[in-house]
Write an enzyme that holds these catalytic residues in place. Structure first.
Site, PDB file in Angstrom:
ATOM      1  N   CYS A 238      27.154   2.802 -15.753  1.00 42.77           N
ATOM      2  CA  CYS A 238      26.619   4.041 -16.329  1.00 42.77           C
ATOM      3  C   CYS A 238      27.381   5.274 -15.834  1.00 42.77           C
ATOM      4  O   CYS A 238      28.490   5.528 -16.283  1.00 42.77           O
ATOM      5  CB  CYS A 238      25.122   4.137 -16.047  1.00 42.77           C
ATOM      6  SG  CYS A 238      24.276   5.291 -17.153  1.00 42.77           S
TER       7      CYS A 238
ATOM      8  N   HIS B 217      22.500  -0.815 -18.122  1.00 40.87           N
ATOM      9  CA  HIS B 217      22.008  -1.239 -16.804  1.00 40.87           C
ATOM     10  C   HIS B 217      21.712  -2.745 -16.806  1.00 40.87           C
ATOM     11  O   HIS B 217      20.672  -3.173 -17.316  1.00 40.87           O
ATOM     12  CB  HIS B 217      20.752  -0.444 -16.432  1.00 40.87           C
ATOM     13  CG  HIS B 217      21.035   0.985 -16.116  1.00 40.87           C
ATOM     14  ND1 HIS B 217      21.385   1.414 -14.854  1.00 40.87           N
ATOM     15  CD2 HIS B 217      21.048   2.084 -16.904  1.00 40.87           C
ATOM     16  CE1 HIS B 217      21.594   2.720 -14.874  1.00 40.87           C
ATOM     17  NE2 HIS B 217      21.394   3.155 -16.107  1.00 40.87           N
TER      18      HIS B 217
ATOM     19  N   GLU C 290      20.844  -4.541 -14.319  1.00 36.21           N
ATOM     20  CA  GLU C 290      19.908  -4.910 -13.261  1.00 36.21           C
ATOM     21  C   GLU C 290      18.450  -4.903 -13.700  1.00 36.21           C
ATOM     22  O   GLU C 290      17.583  -5.452 -13.010  1.00 36.21           O
ATOM     23  CB  GLU C 290      20.083  -3.973 -12.050  1.00 36.21           C
ATOM     24  CG  GLU C 290      19.687  -2.529 -12.287  1.00 36.21           C
ATOM     25  CD  GLU C 290      20.794  -1.668 -12.882  1.00 36.21           C
ATOM     26  OE1 GLU C 290      20.695  -0.430 -12.798  1.00 36.21           O
ATOM     27  OE2 GLU C 290      21.764  -2.229 -13.441  1.00 36.21           O
TER      28      GLU C 290
ATOM     29  N   SER D  86       0.995  -4.996  14.042  1.00 42.00           N
ATOM     30  CA  SER D  86      -0.087  -4.491  13.191  1.00 42.00           C
ATOM     31  C   SER D  86      -0.859  -5.610  12.510  1.00 42.00           C
ATOM     32  O   SER D  86      -1.912  -5.369  11.928  1.00 42.00           O
ATOM     33  CB  SER D  86       0.491  -3.575  12.111  1.00 42.00           C
ATOM     34  OG  SER D  86       1.282  -4.330  11.203  1.00 42.00           O
ATOM     35  N   GLY D  87      -0.332  -6.830  12.549  1.00 43.54           N
ATOM     36  CA  GLY D  87      -0.932  -7.921  11.789  1.00 43.54           C
ATOM     37  C   GLY D  87      -0.352  -8.038  10.394  1.00 43.54           C
ATOM     38  O   GLY D  87      -0.659  -8.979   9.662  1.00 43.54           O
ATOM     39  N   GLY D  88       0.516  -7.087  10.003  1.00 46.03           N
ATOM     40  CA  GLY D  88       1.134  -7.098   8.677  1.00 46.03           C
ATOM     41  C   GLY D  88       2.359  -7.989   8.616  1.00 46.03           C
ATOM     42  O   GLY D  88       2.827  -8.525   9.630  1.00 46.03           O
ATOM     43  N   VAL D  89       2.896  -8.133   7.420  1.00 46.16           N
ATOM     44  CA  VAL D  89       4.032  -9.024   7.185  1.00 46.16           C
ATOM     45  C   VAL D  89       5.255  -8.593   8.000  1.00 46.16           C
ATOM     46  O   VAL D  89       5.863  -9.395   8.715  1.00 46.16           O
ATOM     47  CB  VAL D  89       4.416  -9.039   5.684  1.00 46.16           C
ATOM     48  CG1 VAL D  89       5.611  -9.950   5.436  1.00 46.16           C
ATOM     49  CG2 VAL D  89       3.243  -9.466   4.829  1.00 46.16           C
ATOM     50  N   ASP D  90       5.617  -7.309   7.907  1.00 44.33           N
ATOM     51  CA  ASP D  90       6.878  -6.847   8.480  1.00 44.33           C
ATOM     52  C   ASP D  90       6.912  -6.985   9.997  1.00 44.33           C
ATOM     53  O   ASP D  90       7.858  -7.536  10.562  1.00 44.33           O
ATOM     54  CB  ASP D  90       7.143  -5.393   8.082  1.00 44.33           C
ATOM     55  CG  ASP D  90       7.162  -5.198   6.571  1.00 44.33           C
ATOM     56  OD1 ASP D  90       7.442  -6.181   5.864  1.00 44.33           O
ATOM     57  OD2 ASP D  90       6.879  -4.090   6.101  1.00 44.33           O
ATOM     58  N   SER D  91       5.888  -6.478  10.682  1.00 40.82           N
ATOM     59  CA  SER D  91       5.915  -6.536  12.142  1.00 40.82           C
ATOM     60  C   SER D  91       5.801  -7.975  12.641  1.00 40.82           C
ATOM     61  O   SER D  91       6.424  -8.342  13.639  1.00 40.82           O
ATOM     62  CB  SER D  91       4.796  -5.666  12.741  1.00 40.82           C
ATOM     63  OG  SER D  91       3.524  -6.209  12.503  1.00 40.82           O
TER      64      SER D  91
END
Length: 512
Positions: free
Chosen positions: A79, A170, A172, A224-229
């Site tokens: 583009c 595009h 993607e 934190s109990g979350g996915v990332d940490s």
């Protein structure tokens, strides 16, 4: 070292989608601002130039030397990148005489390596106000559409040392039906990349890198109990074992029984975790505070204070672990310059400087879905990996208005009923994020023969890919009816339940 594709970002809203599409081909790629010089290390196999909100005819438009890049590596210009290439090589770019936005279909395809196996009529997605009016001398059109005479082209063989392609659509986005095949052709056939970037290879390489980076030092990390940490901590633990010290703070604003459940889960993962009960401190400081931003600041400040107080009992801690992921990094990088300031609610803001520590961020270049794949590769339970996002301030911003232990307990009960019924109905995995909000609104109700004057709970559930945009989840009426009845019948103090049907934008996912 893995093969790598570099995406030069000119500010397109679709840049992250290009990166995700290439990574789904098991080829590693990174996004960097177009203003930053390219480091031509041996692993770099090709460069993609993104779209942009700029016009190439704007005086302040970014204009890196595309020929210089193509003399080093194969290039695909998308583009804005295509229009910039045409302009720099001596062609003409100007305003479109008609709208070039939305669906179009490729015609007159020349089956060279980029468009191999793509047939005439293939649907693509256009999104530009400028167009290429005249190609540079020697350049070849390799596809048109019904209204655009230059939908894709390649540079003359004599122009640059490596293949140089450009497209005005595009590939993607999902609306470009063969876009993935086009990117695959570029990455595999033109750049000669191998599909060597897998969850297993990422885990192995990241663990080795952390071992070399940290050595015999210690790392402290807030969980934190979350996915990332959780995934970040597990990677660090695989590298350095019990030299990782994790701290999980109960600020009194977690979901029902979450403190105990998460600590038990971390114990099964083998993480060296200390739970800290700081509920009383948080409730005392938040007493009477109703302004959302003030609540966030108090919660953030107290968390840092509690974390620091606990961390001071550790000796020889040189590193701070964090679960920063790639969208956090990308969102804070300006196309005008490489300013990388992670948003404060995505990490322990200010701690590295305050505690004189270096950062360890093993997920810094991963998207959320990739984090889940890495977690699955390491055997982390779905109770962590499939957990909905939960705001850093927790229920502090889901109790609207002033916070009290009684209101938090009321919301915890209502939220627990809601989330459990999502799980029991098989709807939890279909929703990106869900939660209950306690509104600062009381209304009249009737229970038995008694008149009540109690609180209202709003239920929120959204579908999304990355949280940047979201639609309200169209949950069945029968499900909402059962949840409403159960909350009103079992949670003392609530006599009314409503369901939020706002999308983002214009609304946000959280209410505060």
């Amino acid at each position: 070292m893995n093969n790598k594709i570099l995406i030069l970002d000119f500010g397109s809203q679709y840049t992250q989608l290009i990166a995700r599409s290439i990574r789904e081909l098991n080829v590693y790629c990174e996004i960097q601002p177009c203003t930053k010089p390219i480091q031509y290390e041996p692993s770099l196999k090709g460069v993609i130039l993104s779209g942009s909100p700029f016009s190439v005819n704007d005086a302040n438009a970014p204009k890196p030397d595309i020929k210089a890049i193509a003399d080093k590596l194969p290039v695909l210009a998308v583009c804005y990148g295509a229009q910039l290439l045409a302009q720099q090589a001596g062609g003409e770019v100007g305003k479109s005489t008609h709208r070039e936005y939305g669906r179009a279909h490729l015609q007159n395809i020349v089956h060279d390596p980029l468009l191999a196996t793509i047939s005439n009529g293939s649907q693509v997605w256009m999104s530009h106000s400028d167009t290429i009016k005249q190609l540079p001398v020697g350049f070849e059109v390799i596809a048109t559409t019904e209204s655009i005479p230059v939908a894709a082209f390649k540079a003359a063989a004599s122009y640059a040392a490596n293949p140089l392609y450009a497209i005005q659509f595009h590939p993607e986005v999902t609306h470009s039906t063969d876009g993935r095949q086009l990117l695959k052709n570029f990455v595999y056939d033109i750049c000669d990349c191998e599909a060597d970037w897998t969850p297993a290879s990422f885990v192995h390489e990241t663990v080795e890198r952390i071992k070399n980076e940290v050595g015999d030092k210690k790392v402290v990390m807030a969980l934190s109990g979350g996915v990332d940490s959780t995934v970040a901590a597990t990677l660090i633990h695989k590298a350095i074992g019990d030299k990782l010290y994790c701290i999980f703070v109960d600020n009194g604003l977690l979901r029902k029984n979450e403190f105990e459940q998460v600590l038990d889960g971390y114990k099964h993962l083998g993480l060296n975790t200390k739970g800290v009960d700081a509920k009383a401190l948080f409730y005392r400081e938040l007493d009477g505070v109703s302004d959302p931003e003030q609540k966030r600041k108090i919660i953030g400040r107290l968390f840092i204070e509690v974390f620091q107080e606990e961390a001071q009992f550790l000796t020889d801690v040189s590193f701070l672990g964090q679960g920063t992921i790639y969208p956090d990094v990308i969102e804070s990088v300006s196309v005008h310059g490489p300013s990388v300031t992670i948003k404060s609610h995505h990490n322990v803001g200010g701690l590295p400087e305050k505690m004189n520590m270096k950062l360890v961020e093993p997920l810094r270049f991963l998207f959320k879905d990739e984090v889940r794949k890495i977690g699955k590769e390491m055997g982390i339970d779905d109770i962590f990996l499939q957990r909905h996002p939960f705001p850093g301030p927790g229920l502090g911003i889901r109790v609207l208005g002033a916070i009290s232990p009684e209101k938090v307990a009321m919301l915890q009960e209502a939220d627990a009923i809601y989330i459990q019924q999502l799980r029991d109905s098989g709807l939890y995995s279909e929703v990106w994020q869900a939660g209950a909000m306690l509104l600062p609104v009381q209304s009249v109700g009737v229970m038995g023969d008694e008149r009540t004057y109690e609180y209202t709970v709003a239920l929120r559930a959204v579908t999304s890919v990355d949280g940047m945009t979201a639609d309200w989840a169209h949950l069945p009426y029968s499900f909402l009816s059962k949840v409403s009845n159960d909350i009103i019948n079992h949670v003392k103090g609530i006599n009314r339940v409503v369901y939020d049907i706002s999308s983002k934008p214009p609304a946000t996912i959280e209410w505060e």
